[in-house]
Design a protein around this motif. Structure first.
Motif, PDB file in Angstrom:
ATOM      1  N   GLY A   1       0.807  -1.209   0.000  1.00 53.46           N
ATOM      2  CA  GLY A   1       0.000   0.000   0.000  1.00 53.46           C
ATOM      3  C   GLY A   1       0.839   1.257   0.000  1.00 53.46           C
ATOM      4  O   GLY A   1       0.536   2.224  -0.710  1.00 53.46           O
ATOM      5  N   VAL A   2       1.911   1.254   0.797  1.00 56.67           N
ATOM      6  CA  VAL A   2       2.812   2.410   0.820  1.00 56.67           C
ATOM      7  C   VAL A   2       3.426   2.630  -0.564  1.00 56.67           C
ATOM      8  O   VAL A   2       3.448   3.758  -1.084  1.00 56.67           O
ATOM      9  N   ARG A   3       3.937   1.561  -1.155  1.00 61.62           N
ATOM     10  CA  ARG A   3       4.639   1.662  -2.434  1.00 61.62           C
ATOM     11  C   ARG A   3       3.705   2.050  -3.574  1.00 61.62           C
ATOM     12  O   ARG A   3       4.049   2.877  -4.433  1.00 61.62           O
ATOM     13  N   GLU A   4       2.505   1.451  -3.605  1.00 63.33           N
ATOM     14  CA  GLU A   4       1.616   1.604  -4.749  1.00 63.33           C
ATOM     15  C   GLU A   4       0.717   2.837  -4.680  1.00 63.33           C
ATOM     16  O   GLU A   4       0.291   3.343  -5.718  1.00 63.33           O
TER      17      GLU A   4
ATOM     18  N   ALA B   1      -2.324   0.777  14.550  1.00 63.16           N
ATOM     19  CA  ALA B   1      -2.693   0.694  13.129  1.00 63.16           C
ATOM     20  C   ALA B   1      -4.148   0.254  12.955  1.00 63.16           C
ATOM     21  O   ALA B   1      -4.437  -0.771  12.333  1.00 63.16           O
ATOM     22  N   MET B   2      -5.071   1.041  13.481  1.00 60.95           N
ATOM     23  CA  MET B   2      -6.496   0.774  13.322  1.00 60.95           C
ATOM     24  C   MET B   2      -6.936   1.385  11.999  1.00 60.95           C
ATOM     25  O   MET B   2      -7.604   2.421  11.932  1.00 60.95           O
TER      26      MET B   2
ATOM     27  N   PHE C   1      -9.479   5.225   8.933  1.00 64.59           N
ATOM     28  CA  PHE C   1      -8.999   6.200   7.959  1.00 64.59           C
ATOM     29  C   PHE C   1      -9.551   5.964   6.561  1.00 64.59           C
ATOM     30  O   PHE C   1      -9.212   6.690   5.632  1.00 64.59           O
ATOM     31  N   LEU C   2     -10.407   4.968   6.390  1.00 58.58           N
ATOM     32  CA  LEU C   2     -10.898   4.604   5.065  1.00 58.58           C
ATOM     33  C   LEU C   2     -12.002   5.548   4.589  1.00 58.58           C
ATOM     34  O   LEU C   2     -12.804   6.038   5.389  1.00 58.58           O
ATOM     35  N   PRO C   3     -12.084   5.775   3.280  1.00 55.20           N
ATOM     36  CA  PRO C   3     -13.096   6.696   2.743  1.00 55.20           C
ATOM     37  C   PRO C   3     -14.531   6.296   3.077  1.00 55.20           C
ATOM     38  O   PRO C   3     -15.370   7.165   3.333  1.00 55.20           O
ATOM     39  N   HIS C   4     -14.835   5.001   3.073  1.00 57.81           N
ATOM     40  CA  HIS C   4     -16.234   4.627   3.322  1.00 57.81           C
ATOM     41  C   HIS C   4     -16.627   4.892   4.767  1.00 57.81           C
ATOM     42  O   HIS C   4     -17.799   5.175   5.047  1.00 57.81           O
ATOM     43  N   VAL C   5     -15.673   4.837   5.692  1.00 61.75           N
ATOM     44  CA  VAL C   5     -15.975   5.167   7.090  1.00 61.75           C
ATOM     45  C   VAL C   5     -16.196   6.670   7.222  1.00 61.75           C
ATOM     46  O   VAL C   5     -17.085   7.117   7.945  1.00 61.75           O
TER      47      VAL C   5
ATOM     48  N   SER D   1     -16.685   3.009  -2.709  1.00 60.63           N
ATOM     49  CA  SER D   1     -15.394   3.233  -2.059  1.00 60.63           C
ATOM     50  C   SER D   1     -14.260   3.023  -3.048  1.00 60.63           C
ATOM     51  O   SER D   1     -14.288   2.067  -3.827  1.00 60.63           O
ATOM     52  N   PRO D   2     -13.244   3.902  -3.048  1.00 60.29           N
ATOM     53  CA  PRO D   2     -12.079   3.670  -3.900  1.00 60.29           C
ATOM     54  C   PRO D   2     -11.447   2.327  -3.568  1.00 60.29           C
ATOM     55  O   PRO D   2     -11.318   1.959  -2.401  1.00 60.29           O
ATOM     56  N   GLN D   3     -11.055   1.587  -4.582  1.00 54.16           N
ATOM     57  CA  GLN D   3     -10.463   0.272  -4.364  1.00 54.16           C
ATOM     58  C   GLN D   3      -8.939   0.387  -4.243  1.00 54.16           C
ATOM     59  O   GLN D   3      -8.340   1.398  -4.587  1.00 54.16           O
ATOM     60  N   GLY D   4      -8.320  -0.672  -3.771  1.00 55.82           N
ATOM     61  CA  GLY D   4      -6.870  -0.672  -3.552  1.00 55.82           C
ATOM     62  C   GLY D   4      -6.566  -0.979  -2.107  1.00 55.82           C
ATOM     63  O   GLY D   4      -7.466  -1.028  -1.251  1.00 55.82           O
ATOM     64  N   GLU D   5      -5.308  -1.192  -1.792  1.00 54.48           N
ATOM     65  CA  GLU D   5      -4.885  -1.551  -0.441  1.00 54.48           C
ATOM     66  C   GLU D   5      -5.234  -0.437   0.549  1.00 54.48           C
ATOM     67  O   GLU D   5      -4.689   0.667   0.498  1.00 54.48           O
ATOM     68  N   GLY D   6      -6.154  -0.772   1.473  1.00 50.69           N
ATOM     69  CA  GLY D   6      -6.672   0.239   2.389  1.00 50.69           C
ATOM     70  C   GLY D   6      -5.691   0.718   3.436  1.00 50.69           C
ATOM     71  O   GLY D   6      -5.875   1.800   4.010  1.00 50.69           O
ATOM     72  N   LYS D   7      -4.648  -0.054   3.707  1.00 49.99           N
ATOM     73  CA  LYS D   7      -3.687   0.368   4.734  1.00 49.99           C
ATOM     74  C   LYS D   7      -2.903   1.603   4.304  1.00 49.99           C
ATOM     75  O   LYS D   7      -2.251   2.243   5.132  1.00 49.99           O
ATOM     76  N   ALA D   8      -3.000   1.948   3.029  1.00 44.17           N
ATOM     77  CA  ALA D   8      -2.328   3.157   2.553  1.00 44.17           C
ATOM     78  C   ALA D   8      -2.884   4.410   3.235  1.00 44.17           C
ATOM     79  O   ALA D   8      -2.161   5.397   3.414  1.00 44.17           O
ATOM     80  N   TYR D   9      -4.154   4.383   3.642  1.00 43.57           N
ATOM     81  CA  TYR D   9      -4.760   5.559   4.248  1.00 43.57           C
ATOM     82  C   TYR D   9      -4.183   5.841   5.634  1.00 43.57           C
ATOM     83  O   TYR D   9      -3.964   6.996   6.000  1.00 43.57           O
ATOM     84  N   GLU D  10      -3.938   4.797   6.415  1.00 46.82           N
ATOM     85  CA  GLU D  10      -3.303   5.035   7.710  1.00 46.82           C
ATOM     86  C   GLU D  10      -1.852   5.455   7.516  1.00 46.82           C
ATOM     87  O   GLU D  10      -1.330   6.282   8.276  1.00 46.82           O
ATOM     88  N   ALA D  11      -1.188   4.913   6.486  1.00 48.97           N
ATOM     89  CA  ALA D  11       0.194   5.306   6.205  1.00 48.97           C
ATOM     90  C   ALA D  11       0.262   6.786   5.846  1.00 48.97           C
ATOM     91  O   ALA D  11       1.181   7.507   6.273  1.00 48.97           O
ATOM     92  N   ALA D  12      -0.711   7.262   5.069  1.00 44.48           N
ATOM     93  CA  ALA D  12      -0.746   8.677   4.696  1.00 44.48           C
ATOM     94  C   ALA D  12      -0.995   9.555   5.917  1.00 44.48           C
ATOM     95  O   ALA D  12      -0.414  10.649   6.044  1.00 44.48           O
ATOM     96  N   GLU D  13      -1.856   9.098   6.828  1.00 48.71           N
ATOM     97  CA  GLU D  13      -2.104   9.860   8.052  1.00 48.71           C
ATOM     98  C   GLU D  13      -0.839   9.975   8.887  1.00 48.71           C
ATOM     99  O   GLU D  13      -0.527  11.056   9.419  1.00 48.71           O
TER     100      GLU D  13
END
Length: 352
Positions: free
Chosen positions: A47-50, A149-150, A154-158, A299-311
């Protein structure tokens, strides 16, 4: 409808009204070090890389061969360290992501903090609230960023469902229903069944519905848990009712013995919100209002852990030591709920 969102949703603020999250690529670039080379760490690194501007620059495992294999698969070009000590000593690492088994989060997070590193720790942050306090006290004393890492928070649908609630579209939230049930073949050596690794359905799976309910309604006034334990002593089939002073309830379930739909529903006085299977991952959200009208937010698709990484990248770059979206208080309250459920079930880990 209620005019003041705080009347019916004490966990929601005006910041939730638009129901959106910042763009992933707008977050600053930071350098990650991965501590622990398992499957969850792999999905996080992907998720971080992509999906973000950040990069994974180093990986630490108990063998340099495993670290190198992880880097080749998930973080090409990252340095491979054959010990966790070497990883946290890497000067190029801005933040350490701790992804070892639950039983080792305390030790490994304290190791990273002692090295002056900011940390993101896989959920649950530790085995218990007491251990979590030790981690947070250490982070406070060191002045470093620390977050559990909850990632669902941080996900868009939440953000979308919180926005709908904050706008009063379903009235007063009264009931949260959610479950995370996955059937695993019984294997006493598997981490899910091993008490020495803080196994059990609750900490591995049940934390998702519990944290989801807590995110919407805060700390409950009463907790009731019933369930069974595997032959190793860890929980394997658990029902939980959380109750609040205003009459709100959460009806939750988790299991490593049964397979469930793994959906969630938020029931209000003027409507309801439905989340399909995998409610804690990027999924569509359907809002049904009291007049029968309904709409769905994709909801945007893709690895969701990227959102917590961005935060984490935003907060670390800003010099913060915590995130307002998932605070240290939030972490301690959810851990306290888990502690009480384990107490009622009679689940005790070695050394407690």
């Amino acid at each position: 409808m209620f005019a003041d969102p705080s009347v019916f949703a004490p966990r929601l603020t005006g910041a939730d009204l638009d129901g959106t999250v910042p763009d992933l690529l707008d977050a600053p670039a930071i350098r990650w070090g991965i501590l622990g080379a398992g499957n969850i760490a792999g999905s996080f690194a992907d998720g971080v890389r992509e999906r973000t501007a950040s990069s994974v620059v180093a990986v630490g495992s108990r063998s340099v061969e495993k670290a190198a294999g992880f880097a080749s698969a998930h973080a090409p070009g990252a340095r491979a360290h054959g010990s966790y000590e070497d990883l946290v000593a890497d000067d190029d690492v801005d933040v350490v992501y701790v992804a070892t088994p639950h039983s080792h989060h305390l030790e490994h997070t304290l190791l990273a903090i002692a090295a002056g590193k900011n940390v993101l720790v896989e959920k649950p942050i530790t085995r218990s609230a007491a251990e979590a306090e030790r981690v947070l006290d250490a982070a406070r004393e060191a002045g470093v960023f620390c977050m559990e890492a909850m990632w669902t928070r941080f996900l868009p649908h939440v953000a979308a469902l919180r926005g709908a609630i904050a706008r009063g579209e379903i009235g007063q939230v009264m009931t949260v229903q959610a479950e995370f049930d996955v059937s695993f073949p019984y294997d006493p050596t598997h981490r899910l069944f091993a008490p020495e690794l803080a196994g059990g359905a609750l900490l591995d799976l049940g934390i998702y519905p519990i944290a989801f309910a807590h995110d919407l309604l805060g700390m409950p006034a009463a907790i009731t848990a019933r369930g069974t334990r595997a032959a190793t002593g860890v929980d394997d089939h658990v029902s939980v009712i959380l109750e609040w002073d205003g009459g709100q309830q959460a009806v939750l379930h988790t299991s490593s013995r049964a397979s469930g739909p793994n959906t969630a529903t938020i029931v209000g006085t003027q409507g309801y919100i439905e989340l399909p299977s995998g409610f804690f991952t990027p999924v569509p959200v359907t809002v049904t209002k009291g007049d029968g009208s309904r709409y769905t937010v994709e909801s945007p698709q893709g690895e969701g852990k990227a959102y917590e990484a961005a935060e984490v990248a935003r907060q670390v770059t800003a010099g913060a030591t915590s995130s307002d979206r998932h605070t240290w208080k939030d972490t301690l309250e959810v851990m306290a709920i888990l502690d009480e459920i384990r107490r009622q079930l009679g689940v005790v880990y070695p050394g407690e």
